[in-house]
Every structure is written in C-alpha cells, then in structure tokens.
Write an enzyme that holds these catalytic residues in place. Sequence first.
Site: not given
Ligand code: PLI
Length: 470
Positions: A85, A137-138, A228, A271, A395, A462
């Site tokens: 933990y 970003f969203t 970011d 990513k 988008r 979306f």
């Molecule tokens: O999907 P998360 O919560 O791990 O990350 C959010 C996120 C933050 N910043 C940027 C630049 C992103 O592209 C992002 C998530 N992007 C997604 C899910 C995408 O499909 O682009």
Amino acid sequence: MSNPIYKTMGQQFGRRSWAEPWKIKMVEPIRMISAEERLEACQDAGYNTFLMRSEDVYIDLLTDSGTSAMSDRQWAGIMMGDEAYAGSRNFYNLEAAVRKYYGYKYVIPTHQGRGAEHLISQATITKGDYIPGNMYFTTTRLHQELAGGTFVDVIIDEAHDPTNQHPFKGNVDLDKMKALVDKVGADRIPYVSLAGTVNMAGGQPVSMDNVKALRAFCDKHGLRIYLDATRMYENAFFIQEREEGYKDKSVAEILFEFCSYTDGAWMSAKKDHLVNIGGWLAVNQEDVAERARNLVVVYEGLHTYGGMAGRDMEALAIGIEEGVKDDHVAARVRQVRYLGKLLLDWGIPIMEPIGGHAIFVDARRFYEHIPQDQFPAQTLAAQLYLDSGVRSMERGIVSAGRDPKTGDHYYPALELTRLTIPRRVYTQAHMDVVAESLKALHDERKKTKGLKMVYEPEYLRFFQARFEPL
Ligand code: PLI
C-alpha cells in the site's frame, strides 16, 4: 524479369526506407464486420465513435491514449510489481525516471492525466483567476474552470489556420500574453498552461526559442509555467528536426532543456510513456507539491501510488526510458507522416504541417456543403466507420462544448476529424487501408448529409452525445 512488377521494384532500387525499431512477438486478431453490421453498430452508438464497442471496430484510431503496445521489458516489469500500500519500490523507480528525464523535484503519481490536472488546478487556481494557454484541451480546461478559473487562448494565430505551414504552430503569442497581463494583472494568473505538441491544433510543436522567450516574460512578471508534458517526446523530436542548433542533440537532451524553462508538469503517461494507464504531476515548488500531496490522498490514492498498481508504475518507469529513444520517436512520427502524405497526394484536406500523433482531416474543407452546426467532423468520423470499420474521432464543434457563461456552442476555427495512431500497434498496410477509405469517401463527398444532436450530456459532451442523420 519481364514481369512489370520487377521493373517497378527495380526502379526503386537505391531508395532507403526507415523501419520500426522493433519486431512483433505477439498479435491480437482483428476483423472487419459486414457493412450491414457496421450500420447497425453506428446507429446503436448514436453516430458517436466513443459509444461503439471496440469489437465492432477494424482499425482503431480513436486515440493514442492507453492504446500503445507495451514491450517485452514492460511486460516483465508488470511481473515485478510491489503491491505494498505504501512505499512500493516501483514508485521510487518512477520518481527516479521522472527526475532523470524531466528534471522536476517533487513527483506525485496519479491514475492518469486528468487526475494530475485536477490536482494542479485545485492546488493553484482561485475563483476569478485567468489561465492563459496555447490552445485549450478538453479535460485541462474543464479542470481549470471547475477550480474557478477562466481559460484564455494565447496560441499564435497561425495555429487556427489548417493550411498555414509554420513549423511551430504550438507557439505562445507573447503579445497576447502581455495583453492579458495588462488587462487582468499578473496576480490573477496562477500559471501559464503550456502544452508540448498541441493536441487540438493537430499535434503542433512549441519551439525552444518560444519557451525560452516565455520564461523571460514570465520571470519579468513573476508568473509560473506548468507544462502539459503528455506528448513532449514528439515535441522534442520536432525541435531536433526543425530548430537550428538541435540536430545533434538527442530527444532526451532536448526534453530536459525544454522542461528546465518550466516550473513543473502534468502527464498523461498513456501517450509518450507507452502504458495503458497512469500519470503524474511533478513540480519544483515545495508548497505546490505539498498542496497536491494533500489532495492526492483524497482523490487518487496514497502519494506513493496515486491510483496505480505497483506493476503499472513499473511498466511506466520502463516506458519513460523506452519512449524517449530517438529511433522510437522518429519511427512513431514518420508513421503518422506516411499516412498524411498519402492523403495529401490524393488531394484530401488535412491539417498541416503533419503533426506528431495523428492526422487531422479538415472536415470543413472535406464537406464544404455541411455547416458547422451540422457537425461535419462528427459526420466524417461516422462515414469512415461505415465505409471501412475504421474508428476516428471528432475534434471540432462537439469537442469544443458550450460557453459556460452564454450557453452557446463554442464555434472553433478548426473542425477536424482525428485519425490518431497508437504507438507500435499498426503497420503500414493498415495505414494504406485507412487512406484508401478516406479517398473513397472524398470522391463521394457531395452526396453526404450532416447530423443533428439528439442527446447532449452536461460535461465533455463529445464522449457521450448522440446524433441522427439529417
Ligand atoms: O486521458 P488522460 O486523463 O490520461 O489525459 C488527459 C490529457 C491531457 N492532456 C492532453 C494533451 C491530452 O491529450 C489528454 C488526453 N487525451 C486523450 C484522451 C486523447 O485522446 O487525445
């Protein structure tokens, strides 16, 4: 050798291609369901690709988030999970990797990127603040708004023009920064929200010159910069390729220097870091780290796991090292470019220059006859699925959402359908299938009608909105 095929190949001798720095050890079968089944699946999903079952999808270009193929080393790391933990050894491996490659002092794990966005927003923003950023970003903007802030777009104007060839369309416009500081005062700006390769602008990078100039501006006004870092590896690759003085530096060296001009970063490790889940927040200020650490235990988990299992943190720590390697990033970006060049050769309008993680088809020019409030980019995503089982995403106006003050749609300049390429997952032949499907749709484009929205959720619409054909 009279067969013309040999001649064609012969004419290409002397050519030198690049190839991926890996070979395939395990495969996952995929299949294309019939046209009738695709129509049924599309109707069931309300013409929203987020609502489809992945088993009904042939080639899945919805996102590059959490969809990468892990390496044999990462899978071995999964077996080395320390599921204590508190104080898991995998956390310390993760912390060491973030410090080594990004250079920040305090590292707080989170379950994914938006967990980290939540923490940094709550830890730094007070009601009435303004957060300038190089395009929204969203999830980032939503967390800033939920913390009481207002996002202000300070990206250069070129970013809003899909045909402009500026090599660093992610750059911040310092005149826009100055105008904001003059208008609201530096005290109302908790930080600048700077994204490396700007997702909503088509995966466009920020130059080293620009981040240096931004640092100087922020020092003058006592402002912080939080990055970011989600796709900073790709940003560093573009700097290596395009900016003077960086061609002999490694992606890792460029990344480290870039981060040195910022005060901290949040990361969706799904990513660049080649894992299916994970994230982190890292900052240099002890007070911000302390506030975030207080919040992480409320919303994510203990400050040494932040919502991840020990094994997830180990795969992530290994992915940080693998993802930053020059040959990996080059192959990743070049695969995206391969698809983009095919489309450009066939006259299909896409966002240029070709970005780091995805091809963004310019739905405004693709479907010139469909007005923005009939959702041309959403329409193209649905049509692509119907034609070939390829899943993409909108988008454009749907992703942009509504202005919380007026309740009207935001009408973004960019109306794009994103073909996002997962890392180490698809081959060049898959890219050919995608391009050929888009070509067929483009040839028939005038016959296509738009959509109407029949259900709209309150947040991040979306993801769950539903549509019907007009
Ligand atoms: O999907 P998360 O919560 O791990 O990350 C959010 C996120 C933050 N910043 C940027 C630049 C992103 O592209 C992002 C998530 N992007 C997604 C899910 C995408 O499909 O682009």
